[in-house]
Design an enzyme around this catalytic site. Structure first.
Site, PDB file in Angstrom:
ATOM      1  N   SER A  84       0.872  -1.178   0.000  1.00  9.52           N
ATOM      2  CA  SER A  84       0.000   0.000   0.000  1.00  9.52           C
ATOM      3  C   SER A  84       0.908   1.226   0.000  1.00  9.52           C
ATOM      4  CB  SER A  84      -0.954  -0.006   1.201  1.00  9.52           C
ATOM      5  OG  SER A  84      -0.238  -0.192   2.400  1.00  9.52           O
TER       6      SER A  84
ATOM      7  N   GLU B  62       1.130   5.558   0.565  1.00  9.65           N
ATOM      8  CA  GLU B  62       0.470   6.724   1.179  1.00  9.65           C
ATOM      9  C   GLU B  62       0.855   8.029   0.481  1.00  9.65           C
ATOM     10  OE1 GLU B  62       0.389   6.642   5.483  1.00  9.65           O
ATOM     11  OE2 GLU B  62       0.874   8.767   5.547  1.00  9.65           O
TER      12      GLU B  62
ATOM     13  N   THR C  86      -3.618  11.132   3.445  1.00  8.26           N
ATOM     14  CA  THR C  86      -3.654  11.649   4.815  1.00  8.26           C
ATOM     15  C   THR C  86      -4.713  12.749   4.971  1.00  8.26           C
ATOM     16  OG1 THR C  86      -1.913  13.266   4.401  1.00  8.26           O
ATOM     17  CG2 THR C  86      -1.223  11.094   5.205  1.00  8.26           C
ATOM     18  N   TYR C  87      -4.989  13.050   6.242  1.00  8.19           N
ATOM     19  CA  TYR C  87      -6.087  13.955   6.582  1.00  8.19           C
ATOM     20  C   TYR C  87      -5.592  14.860   7.694  1.00  8.19           C
ATOM     21  CZ  TYR C  87     -10.983  15.022   7.910  1.00  8.19           C
ATOM     22  OH  TYR C  87     -12.189  15.621   8.170  1.00  8.19           O
TER      23      TYR C  87
ATOM     24  N   ALA D  88      -5.407  17.054  10.909  1.00 12.58           N
ATOM     25  CA  ALA D  88      -6.208  17.050  12.128  1.00 12.58           C
ATOM     26  C   ALA D  88      -7.127  18.262  12.157  1.00 12.58           C
ATOM     27  CB  ALA D  88      -5.294  17.032  13.345  1.00 12.58           C
TER      28      ALA D  88
ATOM     29  N   ARG E  26      -6.208   9.349  15.734  1.00 11.84           N
ATOM     30  CA  ARG E  26      -6.525  10.468  16.611  1.00 11.84           C
ATOM     31  C   ARG E  26      -6.065  11.772  15.978  1.00 11.84           C
ATOM     32  NH1 ARG E  26      -3.045  11.880  21.845  1.00 11.84           N
ATOM     33  NH2 ARG E  26      -1.729  12.611  20.135  1.00 11.84           N
ATOM     34  N   GLY E  27      -4.835  11.780  15.441  1.00  8.28           N
ATOM     35  CA  GLY E  27      -4.260  13.025  14.936  1.00  8.28           C
ATOM     36  C   GLY E  27      -3.643  13.809  16.068  1.00  8.28           C
ATOM     37  N   ASP E  28      -3.017  14.914  15.751  1.00  6.03           N
ATOM     38  CA  ASP E  28      -2.404  15.793  16.757  1.00  6.03           C
ATOM     39  C   ASP E  28      -3.062  17.151  16.643  1.00  6.03           C
ATOM     40  OD1 ASP E  28      -0.365  13.985  17.790  1.00  6.03           O
ATOM     41  OD2 ASP E  28       0.462  14.098  15.758  1.00  6.03           O
TER      42      ASP E  28
ATOM     43  N   TYR F  13       2.823   1.624  16.885  1.00  6.28           N
ATOM     44  CA  TYR F  13       4.118   2.283  17.128  1.00  6.28           C
ATOM     45  C   TYR F  13       5.149   1.301  17.706  1.00  6.28           C
ATOM     46  CZ  TYR F  13       1.196   6.274  16.317  1.00  6.28           C
ATOM     47  OH  TYR F  13       0.324   7.150  15.716  1.00  6.28           O
TER      48      TYR F  13
ATOM     49  N   HIS G 243       4.587   5.289  20.946  1.00  6.95           N
ATOM     50  CA  HIS G 243       4.109   6.634  20.632  1.00  6.95           C
ATOM     51  C   HIS G 243       4.788   7.631  21.582  1.00  6.95           C
ATOM     52  CE1 HIS G 243       1.256  10.047  20.580  1.00  6.95           C
ATOM     53  NE2 HIS G 243       1.155   9.715  19.316  1.00  6.95           N
TER      54      HIS G 243
ATOM     55  N   LYS H 152      -7.787  -0.369  20.348  1.00  3.85           N
ATOM     56  CA  LYS H 152      -8.263   0.021  19.013  1.00  3.85           C
ATOM     57  C   LYS H 152      -8.712  -1.212  18.239  1.00  3.85           C
ATOM     58  CE  LYS H 152      -4.444   2.577  17.985  1.00  3.85           C
ATOM     59  NZ  LYS H 152      -3.596   3.623  17.394  1.00  3.85           N
TER      60      LYS H 152
ATOM     61  N   PHE I 182      11.989  15.236  11.332  1.00  2.38           N
ATOM     62  CA  PHE I 182      10.687  14.594  11.412  1.00  2.38           C
ATOM     63  C   PHE I 182      10.720  13.429  12.413  1.00  2.38           C
ATOM     64  CE2 PHE I 182       7.250  12.060   9.187  1.00  2.38           C
ATOM     65  CZ  PHE I 182       6.235  12.922   9.564  1.00  2.38           C
TER      66      PHE I 182
ATOM     67  N   HIS J  73       3.834  -0.846   3.729  1.00  3.37           N
ATOM     68  CA  HIS J  73       3.091   0.396   3.464  1.00  3.37           C
ATOM     69  C   HIS J  73       4.128   1.490   3.256  1.00  3.37           C
ATOM     70  CE1 HIS J  73      -0.230   3.332   3.900  1.00  3.37           C
ATOM     71  NE2 HIS J  73       0.638   4.063   4.584  1.00  3.37           N
TER      72      HIS J  73
HETATM   73  P1  FAD Z   1      -4.089   6.966  19.628  1.00  3.74           P
HETATM   74  O1  FAD Z   1      -4.156   5.525  19.272  1.00  3.74           O
HETATM   75  O2  FAD Z   1      -5.295   7.590  20.208  1.00  3.74           O
HETATM   76  O3  FAD Z   1      -2.856   7.142  20.627  1.00  3.74           O
HETATM   77  C1  FAD Z   1      -2.360   8.422  20.982  1.00  3.74           C
HETATM   78  C2  FAD Z   1      -1.682   8.379  22.360  1.00  3.74           C
HETATM   79  O4  FAD Z   1      -2.673   8.238  23.377  1.00  3.74           O
HETATM   80  C3  FAD Z   1      -0.730   7.209  22.563  1.00  3.74           C
HETATM   81  O5  FAD Z   1       0.318   7.664  23.382  1.00  3.74           O
HETATM   82  C4  FAD Z   1      -1.569   6.173  23.288  1.00  3.74           C
HETATM   83  O6  FAD Z   1      -0.784   5.293  24.090  1.00  3.74           O
HETATM   84  C5  FAD Z   1      -2.503   7.045  24.110  1.00  3.74           C
HETATM   85  N1  FAD Z   1      -3.850   6.448  24.242  1.00  3.74           N
HETATM   86  C6  FAD Z   1      -4.563   5.864  23.262  1.00  3.74           C
HETATM   87  N2  FAD Z   1      -5.775   5.467  23.705  1.00  3.74           N
HETATM   88  C7  FAD Z   1      -5.828   5.824  25.005  1.00  3.74           C
HETATM   89  C8  FAD Z   1      -6.824   5.689  26.000  1.00  3.74           C
HETATM   90  N3  FAD Z   1      -8.017   5.127  25.725  1.00  3.74           N
HETATM   91  N4  FAD Z   1      -6.552   6.178  27.252  1.00  3.74           N
HETATM   92  C9  FAD Z   1      -5.348   6.767  27.508  1.00  3.74           C
HETATM   93  N5  FAD Z   1      -4.365   6.915  26.601  1.00  3.74           N
HETATM   94  C10 FAD Z   1      -4.596   6.456  25.355  1.00  3.74           C
HETATM   95  N6  FAD Z   1      -1.897  12.217  11.640  1.00  3.74           N
HETATM   96  C11 FAD Z   1      -2.749  13.038  11.000  1.00  3.74           C
HETATM   97  O7  FAD Z   1      -3.076  14.114  11.524  1.00  3.74           O
HETATM   98  N7  FAD Z   1      -3.296  12.734   9.774  1.00  3.74           N
HETATM   99  C12 FAD Z   1      -3.009  11.557   9.162  1.00  3.74           C
HETATM  100  O8  FAD Z   1      -3.509  11.280   8.080  1.00  3.74           O
HETATM  101  C13 FAD Z   1      -2.112  10.646   9.807  1.00  3.74           C
HETATM  102  N8  FAD Z   1      -1.824   9.435   9.270  1.00  3.74           N
HETATM  103  C14 FAD Z   1      -1.047   8.543   9.965  1.00  3.74           C
HETATM  104  C15 FAD Z   1      -0.854   7.251   9.456  1.00  3.74           C
HETATM  105  C16 FAD Z   1      -0.094   6.319  10.143  1.00  3.74           C
HETATM  106  C17 FAD Z   1       0.078   4.929   9.566  1.00  3.74           C
HETATM  107  C18 FAD Z   1       0.529   6.667  11.367  1.00  3.74           C
HETATM  108  C19 FAD Z   1       1.387   5.676  12.110  1.00  3.74           C
HETATM  109  C20 FAD Z   1       0.341   7.937  11.892  1.00  3.74           C
HETATM  110  C21 FAD Z   1      -0.459   8.885  11.216  1.00  3.74           C
HETATM  111  N9  FAD Z   1      -0.709  10.151  11.735  1.00  3.74           N
HETATM  112  C22 FAD Z   1      -1.565  11.017  11.077  1.00  3.74           C
HETATM  113  C23 FAD Z   1      -0.082  10.585  12.988  1.00  3.74           C
HETATM  114  C24 FAD Z   1      -0.981  10.307  14.209  1.00  3.74           C
HETATM  115  O9  FAD Z   1      -2.173  11.050  14.106  1.00  3.74           O
HETATM  116  C25 FAD Z   1      -0.212  10.703  15.468  1.00  3.74           C
HETATM  117  O10 FAD Z   1       0.839   9.790  15.689  1.00  3.74           O
HETATM  118  C26 FAD Z   1      -1.046  10.883  16.728  1.00  3.74           C
HETATM  119  O11 FAD Z   1      -0.228  11.473  17.723  1.00  3.74           O
HETATM  120  C27 FAD Z   1      -1.592   9.598  17.316  1.00  3.74           C
HETATM  121  O12 FAD Z   1      -2.608   9.072  16.572  1.00  3.74           O
HETATM  122  P2  FAD Z   1      -3.173   7.604  16.920  1.00  3.74           P
HETATM  123  O13 FAD Z   1      -4.318   7.363  16.037  1.00  3.74           O
HETATM  124  O14 FAD Z   1      -2.075   6.621  16.925  1.00  3.74           O
HETATM  125  O15 FAD Z   1      -3.667   7.881  18.428  1.00  3.74           O
END
Ligand code: FAD
Length: 278
Positions: free
Chosen positions: A6, A8, A39-40, A42, A97-99, A135, A139, A155, A206, A256
């Site tokens: 895949s 990106e 990508t999208y 946040a 989740r995004g940042d 990760y 993370h 998740k 990065f 990927h």
């Molecule tokens: P989560 O899975 O929610 O985790 C975030 C943090 O919170 C982690 O430290 C985790 O341990 C903690 N956590 C998770 N769930 C809980 C809970 N229930 N209670 C307490 N703590 C918790 N960013 C973008 O903005 N747009 C994109 O398109 C994008 N694409 C990406 C694609 C890939 C393959 C990857 C690996 C990353 C991408 N990112 C993107 C970056 C990503 O959004 C960031 O890394 C963000 O900080 C975390 O997103 P996540 O979905 O992993 O979050």
């Protein structure tokens, strides 16, 4: 089982960028990727461009997977995006989740990606194949490796079908992560994210931000090349090819590629790996 590829992209912001990305896709199509993802930003900052790019990819006959990040979003906003994806025939989403962008104070109605995955399942049942992020080097905001792993498991339990990892250059980290996830009963495919190396200085900046380690032996060697772009490219191709070879040999379900909207390095890596014209 055959190796699934895949690729990106990020959504271009100009018509010139869209045109360049079309040409990139033409060059990458012979790899027959399972899907191209887009990508999208946040908070929905790239909403229209992500959608436009995804629709073009789908119209060319490829499977297109929009990323969807939930931070800064409301349930109503995400529901609307899901309805748009659904009516336009999208069947795969990378749920994140995004940042929170700097200056954006309102975190919205979702805190973590597991809440987004649960919401997508509750709203749309089995309509979408849901990918989530993983990760292998943890993370950067996670409190401990154990908690990060349990959060990853959350998740999957919320309904994710598969995962794509943050990029890494330590194959051991990926193998350890997969083994730990399996020991916890997580059975979904965990596809390694591969970052080809075009520029070392950009990659170093990065990587510091996203928590991916560039091993010292690699860093020192890249630094020794200074501005010599050709040597950086050649060494980068060698190390990433070796990484991919090892991952494939050890049973990774796919690769990927973080293409950065460029075809050259991804194509060359796949050529070296014997993945062209499969
Ligand atoms: P989560 O899975 O929610 O985790 C975030 C943090 O919170 C982690 O430290 C985790 O341990 C903690 N956590 C998770 N769930 C809980 C809970 N229930 N209670 C307490 N703590 C918790 N960013 C973008 O903005 N747009 C994109 O398109 C994008 N694409 C990406 C694609 C890939 C393959 C990857 C690996 C990353 C991408 N990112 C993107 C970056 C990503 O959004 C960031 O890394 C963000 O900080 C975390 O997103 P996540 O979905 O992993 O979050």
């Amino acid at each position: 089982m055959s190796l699934e590829l895949s690729i990106e992209f990020f959504p271009p912001q100009t018509s010139e960028g869209m045109e360049k990305l079309r040409a990139t896709r033409v060059r990458l199509a012979p790899l027959k990727p399972e899907f191209f993802s887009v990508t999208y930003g946040a908070g929905g900052s790239t909403r229209e461009n992500t959608l436009a790019t995804v629709m073009e990819i789908a119209a060319e006959g490829h499977q297109a997977a929009p990323h969807l990040s939930c931070i800064g979003s409301t349930r109503a906003g995400i529901r609307e995006m899901l309805a748009i994806f659904s009516t336009r025939g999208i069947r795969r989403i990378v749920a994140l989740r995004g940042d929170l962008p700097s200056g954006m104070a309102d975190a919205g109605e979702f805190r973590y990606a597991n809440e987004l995955v649960a919401f997508i399942r509750a709203e749309t049942g089995a309509r979408f194949h849901i990918e989530v992020a993983a990760y292998p080097e943890w993370h950067p905001q996670s409190r401990s490796p154990r908690e990060d792993l349990l959060n990853f498991k959350r998740k999957v339990e919320a309904g994710a079908n598969s995962a794509i990892t943050q990029y890494f250059y330590n194959a051991d980290a990926y193998e350890h992560f997969v083994a730990e996830a399996r020991a916890l009963g997580v059975a979904v495919p965990i596809v390694p994210g591969i970052m080809p190396i075009a520029s070392f200085s950009k990659l170093a900046r990065f990587s510091d931000a996203c928590g991916a380690e560039i091993p010292r032996w690699m860093r020192r060697k890249f630094e020794s090349f200074g501005d010599d772009a050709e040597s950086i490219r050649a060494f980068g191709l060698d190390v990433v090819t070796e990484l991919c070879q090892r991952l494939i040999e050890r049973g990774a379900p796919g690769l990927h590629f973080y293409s950065m909207n460029q075809a050259g390095l991804t194509l060359e890596l796949c050529r070296r790996l014997g993945l062209l014209d499969r």
